[in-house]
Write an enzyme that holds these catalytic residues in place. Structure first.
Site, PDB file in Angstrom:
ATOM      1  N   HIS A 156       0.846  -1.221  -0.131  1.00  0.00           N
ATOM      2  CA  HIS A 156       0.067   0.134   0.087  1.00  0.00           C
ATOM      3  C   HIS A 156       0.629   1.184  -0.070  1.00  0.00           C
ATOM      4  CE1 HIS A 156      -3.696  -2.449  -0.071  1.00  0.00           C
ATOM      5  NE2 HIS A 156      -3.949  -2.301   1.289  1.00  0.00           N
ATOM      6  N   HIS A 171      -9.897   2.435   0.257  1.00  0.00           N
ATOM      7  CA  HIS A 171      -9.894   1.472   1.171  1.00  0.00           C
ATOM      8  C   HIS A 171     -10.924   1.677   2.240  1.00  0.00           C
ATOM      9  CE1 HIS A 171      -7.981  -1.886   3.470  1.00  0.00           C
ATOM     10  NE2 HIS A 171      -7.320  -1.944   2.534  1.00  0.00           N
ATOM     11  N   ASP A 176      -9.048 -12.512   1.373  1.00  0.00           N
ATOM     12  CA  ASP A 176      -7.910 -11.609   1.060  1.00  0.00           C
ATOM     13  C   ASP A 176      -7.436 -11.762  -0.250  1.00  0.00           C
ATOM     14  OD1 ASP A 176      -6.310  -9.261   1.150  1.00  0.00           O
ATOM     15  OD2 ASP A 176      -5.099 -10.224   3.005  1.00  0.00           O
ATOM     16  N   GLU A 211     -11.523  -3.352  -3.064  1.00  0.00           N
ATOM     17  CA  GLU A 211     -10.519  -2.430  -3.589  1.00  0.00           C
ATOM     18  C   GLU A 211     -10.101  -2.720  -5.119  1.00  0.00           C
ATOM     19  OE1 GLU A 211      -6.656  -3.134  -1.060  1.00  0.00           O
ATOM     20  OE2 GLU A 211      -8.491  -4.479   0.199  1.00  0.00           O
TER      21      GLU A 211
END
Length: 336
Positions: free
Chosen positions: A107, A181, A239, A301
């Protein structure tokens, strides 16, 4: 505009509020160009805040020091997701980024766009209200090449859409992959997401290592437990990066039977990374004294593939000098 907080060096963080004619309300702070609240009016007359967040600047700052920073509502850059070993090659030159996740860059590195104070360029309070923020990331920031100029616009439409438009240019060839996010919870930010229905319009997702680095392989979702082409309840753990192949179709959707509220996600990006989380480890209180936990919210995202610079056949994340990066994502809300 309201004062949201002050840093010890005198830097000011303000909060801005936009509302459309239906009563949909968006709150943003210029620390991380972060969405702190998104309130949606329901058919029954109630209003639900559908994103996780904090009540004060101190909590947002401290959240980046948790064992797993949540990045609540933040703008992520220069590069969303992980870059393997924090390295990539561009124009036959190797770049070593700051690593902040095992040995990888995540990130944007140690201090990415999520922890920068953005400048507010303009606020439009007419029909379809919007706010435009800008940030200049200098050459060498987190060891990325080029002065990267970013412009971000949040718009609320009268169709109850939140539109996020990103534009970026660079003084040198560089890589860029921006995303938003927010952790969504259509039941309300202080509950969990497990009873909400998740749909993802994807036939393939990226295979990853146990450190969430793409191997380069695509996984067919036909008989996979993460096949969400037909809506299923949100998983407690996910994830993963889902590959998108039809820009005209919505990328994903979320539905709350409790509130009869649906959110549709549209994007021009080649992937959506879906993550369930929000844990604050009982160390920081969320909005309205909430205790956020590992199943508090779900992120959509929209982005390029993680580690794209290190895989020749992934969509290119290179932004050439003189070219413009353009990314558009829409979160559309429908109350039944």
């Amino acid at each position: 505009m309201k004062l949201f907080g002050l840093f010890s060096n005198g830097d000011i963080v303000n909060s801005y509020e936009l509302s459309n004619q239906n009563g949909m309300q968006l709150k943003i702070v210029n620390f991380g160009a972060t969405i702190t609240a998104l309130k949606i009016p329901l058919k029954n007359g109630k209003v639900v805040d559908v994103v996780l967040g904090f009540d004060n600047l101190d909590a947002y700052v401290k959240s980046f020091y948790l064992e797993s920073a949540p990045y609540f509502g933040a703008t992520v850059g220069r590069f969303a997701g992980r870059i393997n070993n924090g390295t990539f090659c561009l124009n036959e030159k190797k770049f070593d980024l700051n690593s902040n996740n095992n040995n990888h860059s995540l990130h944007g590195g140690n201090i990415g766009f999520s922890q920068k104070i953005w400048k507010v360029k303009k606020v439009n309070r007419e029909k379809n209200p919007s706010i435009t923020l800008t940030h200049l990331s200098p050459n060498g920031d987190e060891n990325y090449p080029g002065d990267l100029s970013v412009e971000l616009t949040y718009t609320l439409t009268e169709e109850n859409e939140l539109i996020i438009d990103y534009k970026a240019t660079s003084t040198h060839d560089t890589i860029v992959n921006l995303t938003h996010h927010s952790y969504f919870n259509l039941d309300g930010h202080n509950l969990d997401v497990l009873e909400q229905d998740l749909e993802v319009n994807s036939q393939k997702m990226l295979e990853t290592t146990n450190e969430n680095i793409p191997t380069g392989k695509y996984l067919n979702l036909k008989d996979h437990p993460f096949n969400f082409n037909t809506p299923k309840k949100c998983p407690a753990k996910i994830d993963n990066t889902f590959i998108l192949e039809n820009e005209k179709e919505h990328a994903a959707s979320l539905f709350s039977t409790k509130n009869n509220l649906k959110m549709l996600v549209y994007t021009n990006q080649p992937a959506v990374h879906i993550y369930v989380g929000g844990n604050c480890f009982n160390k920081i209180k969320g909005k309205e004294n909430s205790d956020y936990h590992p199943i508090s919210g779900i992120c959509f995202e929209t982005q390029n593939f993680p580690d794209a610079p290190n895989h020749d056949y992934f969509p290119s994340s290179i932004l050439k000098k003189g070219s413009e990066y353009c990314h558009k994502t829409i979160y559309k809300f429908q109350s039944y």
